[in-house]
Design an enzyme around this catalytic site. Structure first.
Site, PDB file in Angstrom:
ATOM      1  N   CYS A 191       0.832  -1.193   0.000  1.00 15.66           N
ATOM      2  CA  CYS A 191       0.000   0.000   0.000  1.00 15.66           C
ATOM      3  C   CYS A 191       0.874   1.253   0.000  1.00 15.66           C
ATOM      4  CB  CYS A 191      -0.912  -0.005   1.223  1.00 15.66           C
ATOM      5  SG  CYS A 191      -1.865   1.510   1.419  1.00 15.66           S
ATOM      6  N   ASP A 198      -0.207  -6.069  -0.434  1.00 17.20           N
ATOM      7  CA  ASP A 198      -1.336  -6.317  -1.325  1.00 17.20           C
ATOM      8  C   ASP A 198      -0.991  -7.524  -2.184  1.00 17.20           C
ATOM      9  OD1 ASP A 198      -2.832  -4.038  -0.492  1.00 17.20           O
ATOM     10  OD2 ASP A 198      -1.613  -2.764  -1.783  1.00 17.20           O
TER      11      ASP A 198
END
Length: 283
Positions: A191, A198
């Site tokens: 992120c 992620d």
């Protein structure tokens, strides 16, 4: 790319205003002001995308924690699907989206259609483009199935990774012409704000000179320490493949695992429409 003081200052100020990574109070009363936009231009300018985009597509969102109260105060649960066009001025920041959906929890609505209309209008205003919204009621949950990316899986290639800095020069081609679809489940980025991981799977479909599979896998793995939003990563991958490999046709489609009940699935292509396929097992 040379450091642009004005662009980087604007980006920094814009991102600092987000709720992402900050302690916030959760509202259980409907509040569309919770939604926050991030200008797509921040990342597109950074990778020198032309004003006339080289792709079309959608950001496909799925929300698995949607609930509200009916007119009698009884809870209703549903699954949300949203489609944000790449032509929108803004992408929708994910934590603000989650906070916004939470604000439905203790709010009464007369019908599913009313909820759908509110969400469509609110997301469209945030994105500055028409956002398509579909709500799947609980009685239809059993009809939902898992899907899979169809193509050649390249994850088993025996490669050695020496660093995790993104390097588009890893992308090379040979003289052989081909039409193929390649799949990897090893995509990971972080992120932009919180540095949280992620995780995603990616499908790359193209025609043109054959892309070196080992180099492509190394390139995709090089995102492992990279900080960028999902949508931005996919556009960077599309741009780098087009620049380095120059395929005639290209689709880049990533499906990320969910966080806070939301998954994001960016689809970019210069020749085909987004697929309406089912979520992957990890989602």
């Amino acid at each position: 790319m040379p450091f642009d003081v004005n662009k980087n200052y604007i980006a920094e100020v814009t991102l600092q205003n987000l709720t992402l990574g900050k302690e916030v109070k959760y509202s259980d009363k409907y509040d569309p002001s919770l939604l926050q936009a991030v200008p797509r231009s921040l990342s597109r300018d950074a990778i020198n995308l032309p004003k006339v985009l080289p792709f079309d597509g959608l950001d496909i969102w799925n929300g698995y924690e949607l609930s509200w109260l009916n007119a009698k105060g009884k809870p209703v649960v549903a699954i949300l699907r949203c489609e944000v066009p790449v032509s929108s001025t803004n992408l929708i920041e994910s934590k603000s989206f989650k906070l916004y959906l939470n604000s439905f929890n203790q709010t009464k609505f007369h019908s599913l259609a009313q909820v759908q209309e509110h969400i469509s209008n609110d997301l469209s205003e945030c994105a500055n483009a028409k956002v398509a919204v579909h709500i799947i009621p609980s009685e239809q949950f059993d009809s939902l199935q898992f899907g899979k990316f169809k193509g050649t899986l390249i994850d088993d290639l025996d490669i050695e990774i020496n660093d995790f800095e993104i390097n588009p020069e890893l992308l090379t081609v040979c003289e052989e012409k081909t039409l193929e679809t390649l799949v990897s489940h090893l995509l990971k980025s972080n992120c932009l704000i919180t540095n949280q991981p992620d995780w995603g799977s990616i499908m790359i479909k193209y025609s043109g000179n054959k892309i070196n599979h080992e180099g492509l896998l190394k390139y995709l793995i090089s995102f492992r320490q990279h900080n960028e939003f999902h949508e931005q990563c996919v556009e960077r991958i599309f741009h780098d493949i087009m620049t380095q490999c120059k395929p005639k046709q290209l689709t880049v489609y990533a499906r990320y695992t969910r966080r806070g009940g939301l998954d994001i699935n960016p689809f970019r292509s210069n020749f085909e429409a987004p697929y309406k396929d089912a979520r992957l097992a990890r989602q």
